[in-house]
Design an enzyme around this catalytic site. Structure first.
Site, PDB file in Angstrom:
ATOM      1  CD  GLU A   1      -5.908  -2.067   5.164  1.00 21.83           C
ATOM      2  OE1 GLU A   1      -5.698  -2.172   3.946  1.00 21.83           O
ATOM      3  OE2 GLU A   1      -5.904  -0.979   5.774  1.00 21.83           O
TER       4      GLU A   1
ATOM      5  CB  CYS B   1      -5.431   3.049   5.039  1.00 22.90           C
ATOM      6  SG  CYS B   1      -5.249   3.631   3.357  1.00 22.90           S
TER       7      CYS B   1
ATOM      8  CG  ASN C   1       0.008   1.616   3.408  1.00 23.36           C
ATOM      9  OD1 ASN C   1       0.228   0.680   2.642  1.00 23.36           O
ATOM     10  ND2 ASN C   1      -1.117   2.315   3.375  1.00 23.36           N
ATOM     11  CD  GLU C   2      -1.614   3.205  -0.763  1.00 22.43           C
ATOM     12  OE1 GLU C   2      -2.364   4.150  -0.453  1.00 22.43           O
ATOM     13  OE2 GLU C   2      -1.990   2.231  -1.428  1.00 22.43           O
TER      14      GLU C   2
HETATM   15  O1  AHR Z   1      -6.295  -2.174  -0.014  1.00 18.96           O
HETATM   16  C1  AHR Z   1      -7.099  -1.124   0.410  1.00 18.96           C
HETATM   17  C2  AHR Z   1      -6.316   0.157   0.652  1.00 18.96           C
HETATM   18  O2  AHR Z   1      -5.757   0.601  -0.537  1.00 18.96           O
HETATM   19  C3  AHR Z   1      -5.140   0.037   1.574  1.00 18.96           C
HETATM   20  O3  AHR Z   1      -5.486   0.171   2.901  1.00 18.96           O
HETATM   21  C4  AHR Z   1      -4.262   1.157   1.162  1.00 18.96           C
HETATM   22  O4  AHR Z   1      -2.913   0.889   1.388  1.00 18.96           O
HETATM   23  C5  AHR Z   1      -4.610   1.363  -0.286  1.00 18.96           C
HETATM   24  O5  AHR Z   1      -4.876   2.667  -0.575  1.00 18.96           O
END
Ligand code: AHR
Length: 677
Positions: free
Chosen positions: A60, A273, A401-402
């Site tokens: 990321e 994120c 994602n999450e």
């Molecule tokens: O890994 C860092 C962040 O942690 C990521 O962007 C997110 O998916 C998680 O909350």
């Protein structure tokens, strides 16, 4: 009591073992080791099939992981698109400095009237009133450009001639503007130089191969114009010729190699994120990241507050996967923004309006066509034009994602999921179960996954080292007939400023033994986050830290590497009688390709453990070669410090072992036996 996996407090030696072995272990214990254990591996059995793709990586762009990191571009703000929406004091000329050499005079400003491409709206207008020894602009990259003496660099920029002479005058535009492109030290020593001419009012790319005379870490690229007039300038770039696998627009070789050395079986990207931060319609759009770099749409990194050039885009991600033999696992937004978006922590989730969903879903389907379609298809042709006529072989696609598992999310996820499975049943869609290892979103995410019969669900947890030790049986209890698990983000966060301690690394190693044991349902795992540039790190701990010239590997990195390089495809039943040892975990796998039997032992205690190891099912007299690799350090708080030799790093030796052998696992250690049968 004998248990699978990790520990059993009752150390009752009920089974037979070689008397010598027991004596050796007793001797070790009597010589000061307080702990002793028996470890039995059912080595004569074929074992259960497990995921051969268990250990991968998650990339990321946070902590300057992409621009200023893995992406090898050395110029910062190359296309004059930095903006105050990224950082309050940033503007399009950020990191650029006007140069007036030897009596020269002029100015630089930002323009947007005639951009190279609508996706790349800003450029620099350089006006030379008095040429002197040159008027121009200079860029020091990400805190000084590191150059290797004798190595070649490709310098380039796009430009057109705005006018010659004075503005509004009748200058002769048939005379080219003379330009020089230099690599200089901070105090002006010229390390390499090329001269060129810019003629005409069409944007044109100009390149030069520059070879600096010596190595420096804080160079600048300087572009100077040498006649009265004005130039429009954009996409000023400097790349080392030696990128990873020598790819143009490629990756920084040392960082990419550190990733390749993990032997990751897949790469998840681009977030996190990142895929859905910043509010609705600001999701990460893969289409903005392909094609010629000057036509890509740079953007604010909404999640992490800086700039993304998109020079490292989907083509580069997929190409890297291909180069290292890893499966690409892209993640797309689920038609909702992050629940933390719009400065509304926990309440910022918004769904795309329903009338916009068909177009969004088409974007997702187009991604599959871009990756897998024939070169004759609309999107496959774009991949082919970039140099990859053969399909990339995309099989896995994460959606969301999450997410907070709300009706808004569920409705949109289901629409996307159904469209994908209808058109591309060959694609495995990975669902999401919120940001934690348990709780409402986790339960609802899994319930929803079961309702839809998803094939795989992404779990995330950043927890204490102790949590890993306390939850080694987590997946033993999972339903074998449900979705597979992707532990997409995890890390042990130690109490002390979230440092990469040996304690945290060993907790993750223990977790990995449980992932291996449950490799029939735990399909993928990836530590997070992966990369962090010193001075630009927003999140600790990370797997790899780096500067412009150095790469620092953490104890956690070595754990991932040992599991990645010693993975298997069959799990052998592994049982412990752990005596007094409180933190002991083990797993055993077969790598069918090599035929090797691989045993991993994690001792998280502060005492060594004398272990009687028995490979049940092997003839007792057979001698086998084994490579033993031990990762340990002086104590649980040990960390690897930047610029110093790592105190925690693996050490290997070759040994001859027999099916019953004694091994004393050092305090705070991970040991891997790779046994050639
Ligand atoms: O890994 C860092 C962040 O942690 C990521 O962007 C997110 O998916 C998680 O909350």
């Amino acid at each position: 009591m004998r248990r699978h996996l990790h520990l059993s407090r009752s150390h009752t030696k009920t089974r037979t073992g070689a008397a010598i072995l027991v004596a050796a272990v007793c001797l070790a214990v009597s010589m000061g080791h307080t702990n002793a254990a028996d470890l039995t591996i059912q080595a004569g059995q074929s074992g259960k099939p497990i995921s051969p793709n268990l250990v991968g990586i998650f990339f990321e762009d946070l902590n300057y992981a992409a621009d200023g990191g893995l992406y090898a571009e050395l110029i910062q703000n190359r296309s004059f698109e930095y903006s105050p929406t990224e950082q309050p004091d940033w503007h399009p000329l950020e990191f650029w400095e006007l140069q007036k050499r030897g009596g020269g005079d002029g100015s630089v400003s930002v323009a947007n009237m005639r951009p190279i491409h609508e996706n790349n709206p800003h450029y620099a207008l350089l006006q030379v009133r008095t040429p002197g020894e040159g008027v121009g602009i200079a860029n020091g990259g990400f805190g000084g450009i590191p150059l290797q003496g004798g190595e070649a660099y490709e310098a380039s920029f796009w430009a057109y001639q705005a006018f010659m002479g004075i503005m509004w005058g009748r200058g002769d535009n048939s005379i080219p503007m003379r330009v020089s492109l230099r690599l200089e030290t901070a105090d002006g020593e010229v390390l390499a130089e090329a001269r060129m001419e810019i003629l005409g009012r069409q944007w044109r790319k100009v390149s030069a191969r520059l070879t600096p005379t010596r190595t420096v870490n804080d160079a600048r690229l300087v572009l100077l114009a040498h006649a009265q007039g004005a130039l429009c300038i954009d996409m000023v770039s400097l790349f080392p010729e030696k990128t990873f696998r020598n790819r143009p627009n490629g990756l920084r070789a040392d960082l990419a190699q550190a990733l390749a050395d993990l032997n990751p079986r897949f790469v998840r990207f681009p977030g996190g994120c990142l895929v859905h931060a910043g509010g609705i319609r600001r999701y990460y759009n893969w289409k903005d990241t392909i094609g010629p770099v000057e036509q890509r749409r740079a953007r604010p990194n909404h999640a992490w507050g800086y700039h993304q050039t998109m020079g490292l885009g989907y083509f580069e991600y997929f190409q890297f996967c291909k180069d290292i033999g890893a499966k690409p696992v892209p993640i797309v937004a689920a038609g909702v923004s992050c629940q933390h978006a719009g400065h509304s922590p926990g309440r910022g989730q918004e769904g795309l309006p329903m009338e916009e969903m068909p177009a969004y879903i088409q974007d997702v389907l187009d991604l599959i066509e871009w990756a897998n379609g024939p070169a004759t298809s609309k999107w496959g042709a774009k991949r082919a034009a970039a140099g990859q006529p053969e399909p990339f072989g995309l099989k896995y696609l994460g959606v969301g994602n999450e997410e907070a598992i709300t009706p808004v999310f569920k409705e949109r996820f289901q629409m996307i999921y159904e469209a994908i499975t209808e058109k591309h049943p060959e694609i495995v869609v990975i669902g999401t179960s919120g940001p934690f290892a348990g709780g409402e979103d986790f339960d609802n995410g899994w319930a929803f996954a079961k309702e839809l019969k998803l094939e795989m669900v992404d779990e995330h947890y950043y927890v204490s080292p102790q949590w890993f030790w306390d939850n080694l049986d987590r997946y033993d209890r999972y339903d074998r007939n449900s979705a597979k698990v992707y532990v997409g983000e995890y890390a042990a966060h130690d109490r002390d400023r979230r440092r990469n301690t040996l304690r945290s690394a060993l907790a993750e190693a223990a977790g990995l033994t449980s992932f291996e044991r449950n490799g029939d349902i735990v399909h993928f795992t990836s530590y997070a986050p992966l990369l962090a540039r010193r001075g630009h790190t927003q999140w600790h701990p990370d797997l790899i830290y780096f500067t412009g010239t150095e790469v620092f590997l953490t104890p956690n990195y070595y754990v991932q590497q040992l599991f990645g390089q010693n993975s298997g495809d069959r799990y052998l039943e592994t049982t412990f009688e752990a005596g007094n040892a409180k933190k002991l975990a083990a797993s055993s796998v077969i790598d069918s390709e090599s035929g090797d039997l691989i045993v991993k032992i994690v001792n998280g205690d502060g005492e060594p453990v004398a272990i009687a190891i028995r490979l049940a099912g092997f003839a007792s007299d057979v001698a086998m070669k084994a490579v033993k690799t031990v990762l340990t350090g002086p104590d649980a708080d040990a960390v690897n410090r930047d610029g110093e030799p790592p105190v925690v790093k693996p050490a290997s030796s070759t040994e001859t072992i027999r099916p019953s052998f004694a091994y004393t696992a050092p305090a705070h250690s991970l040991t891997v036996f790779r046994i050639h049968r």
